[in-house]
Design an enzyme around this catalytic site. Structure first.
Site, short mmCIF file in Angstrom:
data_model
loop_
_atom_site.label_atom_id
_atom_site.label_comp_id
_atom_site.label_asym_id
_atom_site.label_seq_id
_atom_site.Cartn_x
_atom_site.Cartn_y
_atom_site.Cartn_z
N SER B 128 0.56 -1.18 0.22
CA SER B 128 -0.08 -0.26 -0.04
C SER B 128 0.77 1.60 -0.28
CB SER B 128 -0.87 0.26 1.02
OG SER B 128 -1.64 -0.84 1.18
N GLU B 244 -3.49 -14.14 0.79
CA GLU B 244 -3.52 -14.22 1.74
C GLU B 244 -4.74 -14.52 2.15
OE1 GLU B 244 -3.02 -9.54 1.42
OE2 GLU B 244 -3.18 -9.48 3.25
#
Lengths: 385, 398
Positions: B128, B244
């Site tokens: 991110s 994930e």
């Protein structure tokens, strides 16, 4: 029907809003919350100067002649600014006990100091094993000569570190949870045998566990009638609950506004996220929750003077809606802010925390849903045979 | 179809339970859900498992996996949840590890897989950015080729536990002129000790320090740290995100959390009776358990498909959405259960010497911080809105 504020109330709102804007911005608040004392006595003095502390008291008591609507106006502004100073414990709770049941002597001793901002109170009613039941008391006050000796522990007494005086509920008779046998006392915090363990709360206020060990008080410490204090406690807690609803309304409005604003600024996939319909509809739902919370807070505040049953139902209904609405608005505000909403740096997370904690004060959604249901059941017309 | 465990599986459960009970550090029992652990505490169990060869059960055996079936892995996670163990963090074992053994060259595999397995090397995730959250492909951090090096500049954010990390895997833009934002991204491994990297803490609303900003200023990284092909990083990034997601459901942990909630609710009183006996509250626990059962069997179906080689697809988004909603609901109910004691904030209170009286029951101290902390779960790993978009597009075909 009239949902307008009086000129005085409008004036209070405007001047308080200005004061908060000028002296209670988010960074200043953060500094105060993280300071040793956790509040600003000088801000309290300014609240007194504005007349906030005397607003909901009659002129006979030395107040401005306002009522619970004035407290509602104040608390909504407090909610908008996340003000930590103890208006509900001091003005609504202690002030409520004094005005409803204080003797002339007690009023004389405390009212002027309270309204002038010189004396701060905390309301020690909750207990470690009592949850939200106001009668579930293990603290006792035993008759001793003309006075009483108090023993017990009070839990999460909001504002106690700042207070000089405590309003304390204790059992003078009856068994734990009995309706009868509850009494209310006013106790100086520096009385011998009172100790506190002070700590911050997760939403930036201060509270204490308060321990009473053979604390002797005189007969003049008793507020209201011995053993018949529960209706009085319920009434004052209902007034405090209505004020907490107003605070939640203020906080909800800001959390919603901030979220809408953020969704305008924040761009992802080349467009402001506020353009995504899925987020738009959720922000509309937040708006509707806020509006309905305002309505319920007005309703409950205006019904505080009705019969006990009417008052209780109104307050419980409002607290249920505010608990649910506050949770929805808070959670969505964080979600729509994304990672930024999780940061301590942004104000929105602090509004979320305050809204969350308001649900756990004065009884949560489940507690008030139960109370409302019980009162409604008792109200049911008996079916014709 | 058959829900019963085989004799072999029952024997396997006995074996791993015995191993955990004998080898898991006693002082760390029950701490698996805590966020405020030290580096050593985070790594203790990982290192023991590394030595045993059990730190990465899902990996292919040739890279150090255990060769367990999906049912065995499920039993493994259940048995760990029993003692609420501090499991190996996902960043190495579940994220970069599978990317490395699937896409990287032999040299990188040999260099990095052993450290991930043993727990000697701590990895963190450089995905991110301030302007690239849900829209990850809009990331701006650049890696410019300069001789034998890439020079990395930019800022990553929400870097979980970067303060402890030895290495970071970073998505960088290597071709700024690519036609689509997804093209021109590369997946690069970076030693956190490289000059030019600065980690700045981000304090979160629960009061913790779990995430960070990670700044890159002229960070020179050898070109051999590129995973797979240059400009193909998005493929690896998506592969990682699907992995994930499948671990994100946290079923075994949530089951343990529900047990814990029952314990708390049987201690907490309402009108003198255990809260657990309260109809309103017990119904909420039941609802949570029912939802958790639905999630559990959905995960088992996914695992079964996976063991047939149909590895995690867009349906893993269901696990992410439902798993995180349940985790959030669980912490919310736990906070409700503790009543007034949701309010005290005592993090660090034990250190300041003022702890002469305890404040409320021990389990209450973390109830609100956990609730506030868990709001992150519907935001991270691709927000739940993004997961719903994935299902819309990939499964509904809309």
């Amino acid at each position: 029907m009239d949902f307008n504020f009086t000129e005085e109330q409008t004036m209070i709102r405007d001047s308080l809003a200005r004061l908060i804007r000028e002296q209670y911005d988010f960074d200043t608040r953060r500094g105060v919350v993280e300071s040793d004392s956790g509040w600003r006595p000088e801000m309290w003095a300014q609240f007194a100067e504005l007349g906030l502390l005397m607003a909901p008291f009659s002129e006979d008591d030395g107040g401005l002649g306002g009522d619970a609507v004035d407290a509602m106006v104040v608390m909504e502004e407090f909610g908008k600014g996340l003000v930590v100073e103890p208006y509900i414990p001091t003005v609504v709770c202690a002030g409520g006990f004094l005005k409803h049941a204080g003797t002339a002597g007690q009023k004389e001793e405390h009212m002027a100091a309270l309204m002038g901002g010189e004396r701060v109170f905390a309301f020690a009613y909750a207990e470690p094993r009592g949850r939200y039941n106001l009668a579930d008391l293990e603290t006792t006050a035993k008759k001793d000569g003309s006075g009483y000796v108090i023993n017990g522990q009070k839990a999460v007494v909001i504002g106690a570190p700042w207070a000089s005086h405590l309003i304390v509920t204790a059992r003078t008779g009856g068994d734990r949870r009995d309706e009868n046998g509850v009494s209310v006392f006013i106790v100086a915090k520096d009385a011998e045998g009172v100790t506190t363990r002070d700590y911050p709360t997760i939403d930036g206020r201060r509270a204490s566990e308060v321990y009473f060990e053979n604390v002797s008080v005189g007969a003049d410490a008793l507020i209201g009638d011995e053993g018949a204090g529960l209706p009085l406690v319920e009434r004052v807690v209902d007034e405090a609950t209505a004020a907490a609803c107003a605070e939640a309304v203020g906080a909800m409005g800001v959390a919603h506004q901030m979220t809408v604003e953020y969704s305008r600024q924040r761009k992802q996939f080349g467009t402001p996220i506020g353009k995504f319909q899925v987020l738009q509809h959720r922000m509309v739902d937040m708006f509707m929750e806020h509006e309905q919370s305002i309505s319920m807070t007005y309703m409950a505040t205006l019904k505080l003077g009705e019969s006990d049953v009417e008052r209780k139902k109104a307050v419980s209904a409002a607290k249920v809606r505010i608990g649910q609405g506050g949770r929805f608005v808070g959670q969505e505000a964080i979600q729509i802010h994304g990672g930024m909403g999780m940061t301590d740096e942004l104000a929105v997370g602090h509004y979320f925390k305050r809204l969350t904690m308001i649900d756990s004060e004065f009884g949560n959604v489940d507690h008030h849903m139960k109370r409302y249901t019980a009162l409604s059941a008792a109200d049911m017309p008996v079916a014709a045979e | 179809m058959n829900l019963e465990f085989s004799q072999d599986e029952i024997a396997f459960r006995k074996e791993v339970r015995a191993f955990i009970e004998e080898n898991y550090p006693k002082e760390l029992i029950g701490m698996g859900s805590r966020e405020d652990l030290t580096r050593e505490q985070f790594l203790a169990w990982h290192k023991i498992l590394g030595e045993k060869g059990w730190s990465a059960p899902a990996w292919p055996e040739k890279y150090g996996g255990t060769g367990w079936t999906s049912t065995q892995r499920y039993i493994w996670s259940e048995e760990n949840a029993r003692l609420d163990t501090i499991m190996p963090l996902p960043f190495g074992v579940s994220m970069v590890g599978p990317v490395i053994y699937t896409f990287a060259n032999e040299e990188i595999k040999e260099r990095h897989l052993p450290g991930i397995l043993s727990g000697d090397v701590w990895w963190c995730q450089g995905y991110s950015e301030p302007g690239a959250g849900s829209d990850l492909a809009s990331l701006k951090t650049t890696a410019v080729r300069d001789g034998d090096h890439y020079v990395i500049n930019g800022q990553k954010t929400w870097t979980t536990l970067a303060q402890f990390a030895d290495w970071i895997f970073v998505l960088c833009r290597t071709d700024p002129d690519a036609e689509k934002p997804q093209e021109g991204i590369s997946f690069i491994l970076v030693d956190m000790k490289t000059p030019g990297i600065e980690v700045r803490p981000i304090r979160t609303i629960d009061g913790g320090h779990e995430v960070n900003e990670t700044w890159f200023t002229d960070v020179r990284v050898p070109v051999e740290n590129l995973v797979g092909e240059e400009n193909k990083g998005w493929t690896y990034a998506k592969f990682l995100l699907a992995h994930e997601r499948s671990g994100i459901a946290g079923v075994a942990r949530s089951k343990r959390g529900v047990e814990r909630l029952r314990e708390i609710a049987s201690t907490e009183l309402i009108d003198g009776e255990p809260l657990l006996g309260d109809r309103d509250f017990s119904r909420k626990i039941s609802q949570l358990e029912i939802d958790l059962t639905a999630l559990e069997f959905t995960e088992l179906r996914t695992l079964a498909r996976e063991s047939e080689g149909k590895g995690p697809g867009p349906e893993s988004s269901i696990l992410k959405v439902k798993g995180t909603e349940i985790q959030q609901r669980l912490t919310e109910l736990t906070m409700e259960a503790v009543g007034n004691y949701a309010q005290p904030y005592l993090r660090g209170a034990a250190d300041d010497g003022s702890n002469e009286y305890p404040v409320g029951p021990d389990y209450a101290h973390v109830a609100s911080p956990n609730y506030f902390n868990m709001r992150k779960t519907s935001i991270y790993g691709g927000s739940n809105e993004i997961q719903r978009n994935i299902i819309t597009k990939m499964i509904l075909g809309l």
